[in-house]
Design an enzyme around this catalytic site. Structure first.
Site, short mmCIF file in Angstrom:
data_model
loop_
_atom_site.label_atom_id
_atom_site.label_comp_id
_atom_site.label_asym_id
_atom_site.label_seq_id
_atom_site.Cartn_x
_atom_site.Cartn_y
_atom_site.Cartn_z
N CYS A 40 0.71 -0.96 0.09
CA CYS A 40 0.17 -0.09 0.04
C CYS A 40 0.82 1.27 -0.04
O CYS A 40 0.63 2.11 -0.61
CB CYS A 40 -0.94 -0.08 1.28
SG CYS A 40 -1.88 -1.35 1.56
N CYS A 62 2.18 3.21 -3.40
CA CYS A 62 1.54 4.13 -3.83
C CYS A 62 1.32 5.52 -2.81
O CYS A 62 1.35 6.58 -3.34
CB CYS A 62 0.38 3.90 -4.47
SG CYS A 62 0.73 2.59 -5.97
N HIS A 63 0.79 4.99 -1.78
CA HIS A 63 0.08 5.97 -0.60
C HIS A 63 0.91 6.63 0.19
O HIS A 63 0.64 7.43 1.03
CB HIS A 63 -1.00 5.33 -0.14
CG HIS A 63 -2.18 4.94 -1.22
ND1 HIS A 63 -2.92 5.69 -1.58
CD2 HIS A 63 -2.56 3.34 -1.45
CE1 HIS A 63 -3.89 5.07 -2.53
NE2 HIS A 63 -3.52 3.76 -2.46
N CYS A 76 -7.26 -2.20 -5.05
CA CYS A 76 -5.87 -1.81 -5.21
C CYS A 76 -5.34 -3.21 -5.09
O CYS A 76 -4.15 -3.11 -5.86
CB CYS A 76 -5.45 -0.85 -3.96
SG CYS A 76 -5.92 0.95 -4.10
N CYS A 119 -34.74 -2.26 10.43
CA CYS A 119 -33.82 -1.46 11.04
C CYS A 119 -34.52 -0.45 11.85
O CYS A 119 -34.12 -0.02 13.27
CB CYS A 119 -32.78 -0.76 10.06
SG CYS A 119 -31.84 -1.92 9.17
N CYS A 124 -36.19 -0.88 15.38
CA CYS A 124 -35.42 -0.67 16.64
C CYS A 124 -34.68 0.59 16.94
O CYS A 124 -34.60 1.44 17.89
CB CYS A 124 -34.51 -1.91 16.97
SG CYS A 124 -34.94 -3.35 17.30
N HIS A 125 -33.88 0.96 15.85
CA HIS A 125 -32.92 2.17 15.87
C HIS A 125 -33.08 3.39 15.73
O HIS A 125 -32.75 4.56 15.77
CB HIS A 125 -31.52 1.67 15.02
CG HIS A 125 -31.09 0.47 15.50
ND1 HIS A 125 -30.22 0.27 16.66
CD2 HIS A 125 -30.89 -0.76 15.02
CE1 HIS A 125 -29.86 -0.86 16.83
NE2 HIS A 125 -30.11 -1.66 15.77
N ARG A 130 -22.06 -6.91 11.39
CA ARG A 130 -23.26 -6.58 12.21
C ARG A 130 -24.60 -6.55 11.74
O ARG A 130 -25.50 -6.80 12.29
CB ARG A 130 -22.73 -5.02 12.77
CG ARG A 130 -23.48 -4.64 13.87
CD ARG A 130 -23.21 -5.57 15.20
NE ARG A 130 -24.18 -5.25 16.18
CZ ARG A 130 -25.14 -5.88 16.52
NH1 ARG A 130 -25.49 -6.59 15.54
NH2 ARG A 130 -25.87 -5.79 17.55
N CYS A 188 -27.78 -8.51 12.76
CA CYS A 188 -29.36 -7.87 13.27
C CYS A 188 -30.16 -8.40 12.42
O CYS A 188 -31.50 -9.01 12.86
CB CYS A 188 -29.26 -6.43 12.80
SG CYS A 188 -28.77 -5.39 13.83
#
Lengths: 283, 108, 144
Positions: free
Chosen positions: A98, A101-102, A136, A199, A202-203, A240, A244
């Site tokens: 990585c 290039c970076h 990449c 979703c 609940c959230h 995650r 759920c």
């Protein structure tokens, strides 16, 4: 709207609301240096649903919150360190890392995670950070792509994300990304599984209430990847999501699927304005 | 040895003679308790770090015996006297016989 | 020669046990020499008084996997910590050397459920002091 008991489960939860499972008023300062924005005004596109957006950090106990205030105490940083090693490791047919290039990620990666997922013109698709890393790896390094949400991929995501901590989440939801964003929004409000929960059930409608003995947060993802005490490792946002949806007793989408890419963009946009916290610490 | 074991320590770079300083240590290790079962029902063999020591110029600061009830990635915080310039040596002992160590210099 | 499923399993287990023996034997030897043990083993018939030992632990732990605790016992030579409701109660033994700055230590422990955590300190004069804290361990939310 938030207090409407739309399902049987929500009705039970509403009964416990008096015990205050809500967000606290603590302030998150990272390494005694960076004051994080953990509560702020909701972005315009959310104005019908809520006034304030709140980081999941506020829904945790003082002991868990403490773990995120210091990079030494934050066990997620162990994994970011593994990502740092991978950053400098040459792999693949092109003899590149990585860093080839970076350069120094502490300079080149500042602010990058705050804008992902984002539209990629060349590929004509919305890409998550992990997808970009794999692009990449395959096209520039000639290396094998990492499996979505695998240890290597999450470690790198944590390392790259750590350089954006304290910067506001700012994903674009208009222009070419809009169609994907709308797909994600559809998923957010679709009820899944035998429990018929979206979703939002609940959230959006019940954050601040209890689900069994635990607090329901707004489901913000500004803290991902997240070190969870529960499994003592870093967790990716797609994994995650999968957890759920599985718990609604539904067949779930897979990490890296177009559905979860769209959902990641949409959910991340609900946190536009909160500080990037990844790798964070949660229960 | 358990894979990916990596010790980390946090020690101030300098202090005054006789100072008491706070030291934090963390080592990445699964601390497999020997109480868990895998998906086929077989007990997963215990694999823990069972001892941790910190010495300063060959004198002991703290000597800890760990049981499987210590969490994954064992963390310790404790205090040490610094009578003179020197080197802290930290050593972790794995069940499998491996020993991990690291050291930190401090100037007075 | 035919094996029933049960016999095959038993053979497999035996073979596995033999393969694992050297490493396991080492672990046991280490543990036997340096076991944290139980409060009774540590006290060996002596009694422990209260006071002089601070045990800090959360009243409610969000997750039993990582519960922060600390002990502070001025003048102690050794402090042992026990989780009385775990399958084995021993958690850790702290021995303080000549260069310890305070008889203080903090760590993170596993609790199998709501239970009492006990610390016992052996003082320089050979006497014991103890402290106890009840920690409630909450069950998670939906398990996701």
């Amino acid at each position: 709207m938030r207090h409407m008991a739309l399902t049987a489960i929500a009705a039970v939860l509403a009964g416990t609301a008096a015990f205050a499972g809500g967000a606290d008023d603590d302030t998150l300062i990272l390494n005694d240096e960076i004051e994080m924005v953990t509560k702020t005004a909701a972005p315009d596109h959310l104005s019908d649903a809520m006034d304030e957006i709140i980081s999941g950090w506020h829904f945790r106990s003082d002991e868990t919150q403490q773990l995120q205030t210091d990079d030494f105490e934050n066990q997620g940083m162990i994994f970011a360190d593994y990502g740092a090693e991978a950053w400098d490791t040459v792999e693949g047919s092109e003899d590149k890392s990585c860093a080839s290039c970076h350069g120094d990620a502490a300079e080149s990666m500042v602010g990058v995670a705050a804008t992902y997922p984002k539209w990629n013109d060349g590929a004509e698709e919305v890409r998550t950070l992990q997808m970009q890393v794999n692009d990449c790896r395959t096209t520039r390094m000639g290396a094998e792509p990492w499996k979505y949400d695998s240890g290597d991929a999450i470690n790198m995501e944590a390392f790259v994300t750590s350089h954006s901590r304290g910067m506001p989440v700012n994903v674009a939801i208009d222009g070419p990304a809009e169609a994907t964003w709308l797909d994600g929004k559809d998923i957010y409000y679709t009820r899944y599984g035998q429990l018929e929960l979206a979703c939002a059930s609940c959230h959006e409608q019940n954050y601040g209430n209890y689900i069994r003995a635990d607090h329901l947060s707004q489901g913000q993802i500004n803290g991902f990847p997240t070190y969870r005490l529960k499994n003592a490792k870093l967790n990716g946002v797609h994994s995650r999501f999968k957890g759920c949806i599985r718990d609604t007793r539904a067949h779930t989408f897979s990490p890296g699927s177009p559905e979860f890419v769209a959902l990641e963009l949409y959910v991340k946009s609900r946190g536009n304005g909160l500080s990037v916290e990844g790798p964070s610490v949660r229960n | 040895m358990a894979s990916g074991v990596k010790p980390r320590v946090k020690v101030p770079k300098s202090a005054s003679a006789g100072d008491v300083i706070t030291i934090k240590t963390l080592i990445s290790h699964p601390m497999e308790s020997g109480q868990r079962k895998d998906s086929s029902g077989n007990t997963i063999q215990r694999s823990i770090i069972w001892r941790f020591t910190c010495d300063f110029n060959d004198q002991n600061v703290i000597d800890v015996v760990l049981a499987p009830a210590i969490s994954t990635n064992p963390y310790f915080e404790f205090e040490a006297q610094v009578p003179e310039s020197g080197e802290f040596k930290f050593t972790w002992y794995d069940d499998d016989g491996d020993v991990y160590d690291t050291s930190k210099k401090i100037s007075v | 020669m035919d094996f029933t499923r049960r016999e095959t399993l038993a053979l497999g287990a035996g073979a596995a046990a033999m393969t694992l023996l050297p490493a396991h034997a080492f672990a046991q030897a280490a543990a036997d020499a340096e076991m944290v043990g139980t409060p009774d083993e540590f006290l060996a018939g002596a009694s422990a008084s209260e006071g002089g030992l601070d045990l800090t632990a959360p009243e409610i732990a969000e997750n039993g996997n990582t519960v922060p605790i600390s002990v502070d016992a001025p003048g102690a030579v050794e402090v042992r910590v026990y989780a009385l409701g775990n399958p084995t109660p021993g958690v850790a033994t702290f021995r303080f050397g000549p260069l310890s700055g305070a008889q203080f230590a903090s760590t993170r422990i596993r609790l199998a459920g709501t239970q009492d955590v006990q610390a016992i300190a052996k003082m320089a004069d050979g006497s014991y002091v103890t402290a106890m804290k009840t920690v409630k361990v909450t069950i998670g939310g939906c398990g996701g």
